[in-house]
Design a protein around this motif. Structure first.
Motif, PDB file in Angstrom:
ATOM      1  N   GLY A  31      -7.184  -6.865   3.362  1.00  0.00           N
ATOM      2  CA  GLY A  31      -7.328  -5.425   3.552  1.00  0.00           C
ATOM      3  C   GLY A  31      -7.554  -4.704   2.243  1.00  0.00           C
ATOM      4  O   GLY A  31      -7.940  -5.292   1.223  1.00  0.00           O
ATOM      5  N   PRO A  48       6.932  -2.478  14.119  1.00  0.00           N
ATOM      6  CA  PRO A  48       5.484  -2.600  14.321  1.00  0.00           C
ATOM      7  C   PRO A  48       5.060  -3.862  15.061  1.00  0.00           C
ATOM      8  O   PRO A  48       3.958  -3.894  15.617  1.00  0.00           O
ATOM      9  N   ARG A  54       0.853 -10.632  16.768  1.00  0.00           N
ATOM     10  CA  ARG A  54       1.627  -9.779  15.863  1.00  0.00           C
ATOM     11  C   ARG A  54       2.750 -10.555  15.189  1.00  0.00           C
ATOM     12  O   ARG A  54       3.029 -10.349  13.998  1.00  0.00           O
ATOM     13  N   TRP A  79       2.890 -10.855  11.244  1.00  0.00           N
ATOM     14  CA  TRP A  79       4.065 -10.349  10.512  1.00  0.00           C
ATOM     15  C   TRP A  79       4.644 -11.452   9.626  1.00  0.00           C
ATOM     16  O   TRP A  79       5.012 -11.195   8.471  1.00  0.00           O
ATOM     17  N   GLU A 111       1.186  -9.496   6.828  1.00  0.00           N
ATOM     18  CA  GLU A 111       0.117  -8.519   6.937  1.00  0.00           C
ATOM     19  C   GLU A 111       0.689  -7.128   6.669  1.00  0.00           C
ATOM     20  O   GLU A 111       1.685  -6.731   7.277  1.00  0.00           O
ATOM     21  N   GLU A 165      -0.125  -4.204   7.604  1.00  0.00           N
ATOM     22  CA  GLU A 165      -0.088  -3.304   8.748  1.00  0.00           C
ATOM     23  C   GLU A 165       1.179  -3.463   9.575  1.00  0.00           C
ATOM     24  O   GLU A 165       1.518  -2.579  10.363  1.00  0.00           O
ATOM     25  N   LYS A 189       1.652   4.450   3.808  1.00  0.00           N
ATOM     26  CA  LYS A 189       0.212   4.249   3.654  1.00  0.00           C
ATOM     27  C   LYS A 189      -0.489   5.597   3.614  1.00  0.00           C
ATOM     28  O   LYS A 189      -0.007   6.574   4.180  1.00  0.00           O
ATOM     29  N   ARG A 196      -4.660   7.295   3.454  1.00  0.00           N
ATOM     30  CA  ARG A 196      -6.115   7.095   3.432  1.00  0.00           C
ATOM     31  C   ARG A 196      -6.787   8.454   3.412  1.00  0.00           C
ATOM     32  O   ARG A 196      -6.223   9.463   3.873  1.00  0.00           O
ATOM     33  N   THR A 199       0.764   8.041   6.382  1.00  0.00           N
ATOM     34  CA  THR A 199       1.473   7.395   7.488  1.00  0.00           C
ATOM     35  C   THR A 199       2.698   6.679   6.941  1.00  0.00           C
ATOM     36  O   THR A 199       2.601   5.953   5.949  1.00  0.00           O
ATOM     37  N   GLN A 241       5.843   4.162   8.160  1.00  0.00           N
ATOM     38  CA  GLN A 241       6.477   3.302   9.151  1.00  0.00           C
ATOM     39  C   GLN A 241       7.914   3.052   8.738  1.00  0.00           C
ATOM     40  O   GLN A 241       8.186   2.761   7.566  1.00  0.00           O
TER      41      GLN A 241
END
Length: 689
Positions: free
Chosen positions: A245, A424, A503, A507, A511, A513, A520, A522, A531, A533
């Motif tokens: 990413g 997540p 997922r 995880w 990752e 995300e 995060k 953008r 954002t 989490q």
């Protein structure tokens, strides 16, 4: 005054009558007829009356001379007191131009366009727009108020839209110094964990310096060390892409005393991390219905290299079959769990039990692999509760749950725990928002006594079903049921087994995300989206630090359990720092190599050639004594042939505007009637003699 005609009859008729009058007069003169001259004069008077001559007089007013004043309000103008100098200069120009009623100033303030990802200072574009509706002859000159950092200067073969002086009033000081850093060459993509190289350069604008500069390097907020760099020389830097990413590589050079700004002391490069195929080792204890679900999922992912072994023949099985007649492949235990264990990104034990296939020491190797950053998934079946459970081996030291020895047999709906609704890995799974969940039941789970980490899914009676935990640098997940294949087969409508399994695996392989605690950001155009989490309490507002050092509080609203988001439109362009609690991230708004931040010192070099070519003036507002000095205005008529080194020459226009026209008919009224009567009376008098 001008003479025009408005004939009462067509010109061709008047011409015919004139020809007839000339012919008759010529015959009269030839034959000596008396009174011919008087008749000719009377004919001319009548023809003139029919032609209706008019005397026209225009009424005109002089037009004003237009002088565009282009004011630079870009980001480079917001540093080192330049904004105050600009304000004083603008007011002074207004006052000086206001003394001349025949000069019309047009003030145009050029700001950073809000929809531009690569801001730059385009003063000549603004000048062209300001004079579009003005004839070139009316433009008496142009005045720029800027720091000299202009990015749309016309080329030598491009002419300005008018012929008049262009004056430049430069903000800032003559001896300014600025240190900046730029990334010159760098890859846009990189294989994760493979070495990459880029080239950057430190620039010293103004005073030259050969002293090495220490450049601090950070990747995704993590320090990578310090690199010495000589200003003006290219410097190479080798690094590894840590994750898939988006990755932010940041270079920062320490501020130098006396430099105009440290905004451009940081440069970033965005590199997209690409994972090579993930290597997964799947070890199945024995064939069962759920084995195919894991295998199909992993084989369907093109980014996964799967190594799968199923233990069909335990070592204690001795039936006398010769080795050369066996079709089974020997389990390469030493190669997999000693020599190449670190080559795997994930190890999955699917209903595996300790039956002597792996020596006890190898479980210690697997536990050490996890603690050093590896990933382990236990998909537990009834064997996990038996006396051959791998939880009774040295692997126990990294497992988050210890079996009690009981297997619970009853139909139940897998449910998300309170943590699972925010985690997540399980948040927002299809069908989880209602009660009971809109998916099929499972019928077996392994009871455990203690759990570490997060229990994100529960079974019958809130028994732990999916437990996630960290073990030093590595991660472990335990799925305490082997009934997930019921979802894959569509039993009672099935369930989101693909999303859940994928997922869990991602995880485990870290990752970004799927991190439980993450911040995060953008940028989409000029809109900054943040954002957060968390599986904890509400994180509170985030703090945005702009490139100019201003701080902005951004409220984060919960859009899903454990997921908070906020957005705000930014007026600046550059590298923004976002913090929330102990978390921090970077995001770049606009183009990484925006022209507005490449050079920030005040300069006369860019606009001086334009002023020289148009016989204008380039002067600094600050001549060293901390006062703003604005040159006087000198209007001149005619072409400007010589520049003035102390005053700004303005070429006055000769253009006028027509207000009205006065018309005087020469044969109208008593004057015309008198002339005609005089002509006729003269003819009558002569004929009577």
């Amino acid at each position: 005054m001008t003479l025009e005609f408005a004939p009462f009859i067509p010109w061709i008729v008047i011409a015919a009558l004139a020809v007839l009058a000339v012919v008759l007069s010529a015959l009269g003169f030839l034959r000596g007829v008396r009174g011919t001259a008087i008749r000719l004069a009377a004919s001319i008077a009548v023809l003139a009356a029919l032609a209706n001559p008019l005397l026209l007089q225009e009424e005109r007013d002089p037009l004003t001379t237009v002088v565009p004043v282009i004011v630079d309000r870009s980001q480079s103008q917001q540093i080192a007191g330049r904004a105050e100098e600009t304000d004083q200069a603008l007011q002074g120009i207004r006052d000086r131009l206001g003394r001349f009623p025949n000069i019309e100033p047009r003030i145009v303030e050029v700001t950073d366009p809000g929809d531009s990802d690569a801001p730059s200072t385009k003063l000549f574009e603004a000048l062209a727009a300001a004079t579009t509706d003005v004839p070139p002859a009316r433009v008496g000159g142009a005045i720029f108020v800027t720091d000299g950092q202009v990015h749309d200067i016309p080329a030598e073969n491009q002419a300005l839209p008018f012929d008049a002086p262009v004056h430049s009033l430069i903000t800032g000081k003559a001896d300014e110094f600025d240190r900046r850093i730029e990334v010159l060459r760098a890859p846009r993509f990189g294989i994760v964990d493979e070495e990459q190289e880029l080239t950057f350069r430190v620039f010293d604008d103004g005073e030259a310096s050969n002293q090495p500069a220490d450049v601090s390097v950070r990747m995704n907020g993590e320090d990578l060390g310090t690199v010495p760099a000589v200003p003006g020389a290219e410097t190479s830097f080798a690094f590894r892409v840590p994750r898939g990413g988006n990755n932010v590589l940041e270079f920062s050079v320490a501020a130098t005393p006396g430099e105009v700004t440290d905004v451009n002391n940081r440069a970033i490069h965005l590199i997209e991390g690409i994972r090579q195929n993930l290597r997964v080792l799947l070890v199945s204890g024995e064939p069962h219905a759920g084995e195919r679900a894991w295998r199909n999922l992993l084989k369907s992912d093109a980014s996964v290299d799967l190594v799968h072994f199923t233990i069909l023949r335990p070592p204690e099985k001795q039936d006398g079959t010769p080795i050369n007649e066996l079709s089974l492949i020997a389990f390469p235990t030493r190669e997999l769990f000693v020599e190449k264990i670190n080559d795997f990104d994930l190890i999955i034990f699917d209903r595996y039990q300790h039956r002597g296939v792996l020596p006890i020491l190898y479980y210690d190797y697997i536990a050490e692999y996890v603690r050093n950053g590896g990933a382990l998934l236990i998909a537990a079946g009834p064997e996990h509760a038996g006396q051959d459970s791998i939880a009774l081996t040295p692997l126990e030291s990294v497992l988050p749950a210890t079996p009690t020895g009981d297997v619970h047999q009853a139909g139940f709906y897998p449910r998300l725990s309170e943590q699972g609704k925010r985690h997540p890995v399980t948040r927002g799974l299809d069908g989880s928002a209602v009660e009971p969940p809109q998916w099929g039941r499972w019928f077996r789970s392994v009871d455990v006594g203690r759990t570490d980490g997060e229990t994100v899914m529960t079974g019958d009676g809130d028994r732990p079903l999916l437990v996630l935990n960290r073990a030093n640098e590595g991660r472990v997940a335990m799925l305490l049921s082997d009934q997930g294949w019921l979802w894959a087969r569509g039993f009672e409508g099935g369930g989101p087994h693909v999303s859940l399994y994928r997922r869990i695996a991602h995880w485990l392989m870290k990752e970004p995300e799927l991190e439980e605690e993450a911040l995060k950001a953008r940028a989409t155009g000029r809109t900054l989206e943040v954002t957060r989490q968390t599986i904890g309490d509400a994180p509170g507002p985030a703090t945005i630090t702009t490139p100019s050092g201003e701080t902005i509080a951004l409220n984060l609203n919960e859009i899903q359990p454990g997921l908070y988001r906020g957005e705000s439109r930014m007026t600046e362009t550059g590298l923004f720092t976002i913090t929330n609690g102990d978390f921090s991230t970077l995001v770049h708004v606009g183009a990484v190599d925006a022209p507005e931040f490449r050079a920030m010192i005040s300069t006369t070099d860019t606009l001086a050639p334009i002023s020289q070519e148009t016989r204008g003036l380039t002067a600094r507002l600050d001549d060293g004594d901390e006062t703003v000095r604005i040159p006087d205005i000198l209007p001149v008529r005619g072409e400007v042939r010589v520049a003035d080194d102390r005053r700004m020459l303005i070429k006055l226009t000769d253009e006028t505007v027509l207000k009205g026209v006065n018309t005087l008919p020469l044969f109208a009224g008593f004057a015309g009637l008198g002339i005609l009567l005089l002509a006729v009376s003269a003819m009558w008098w002569r004929e009577g003699r």
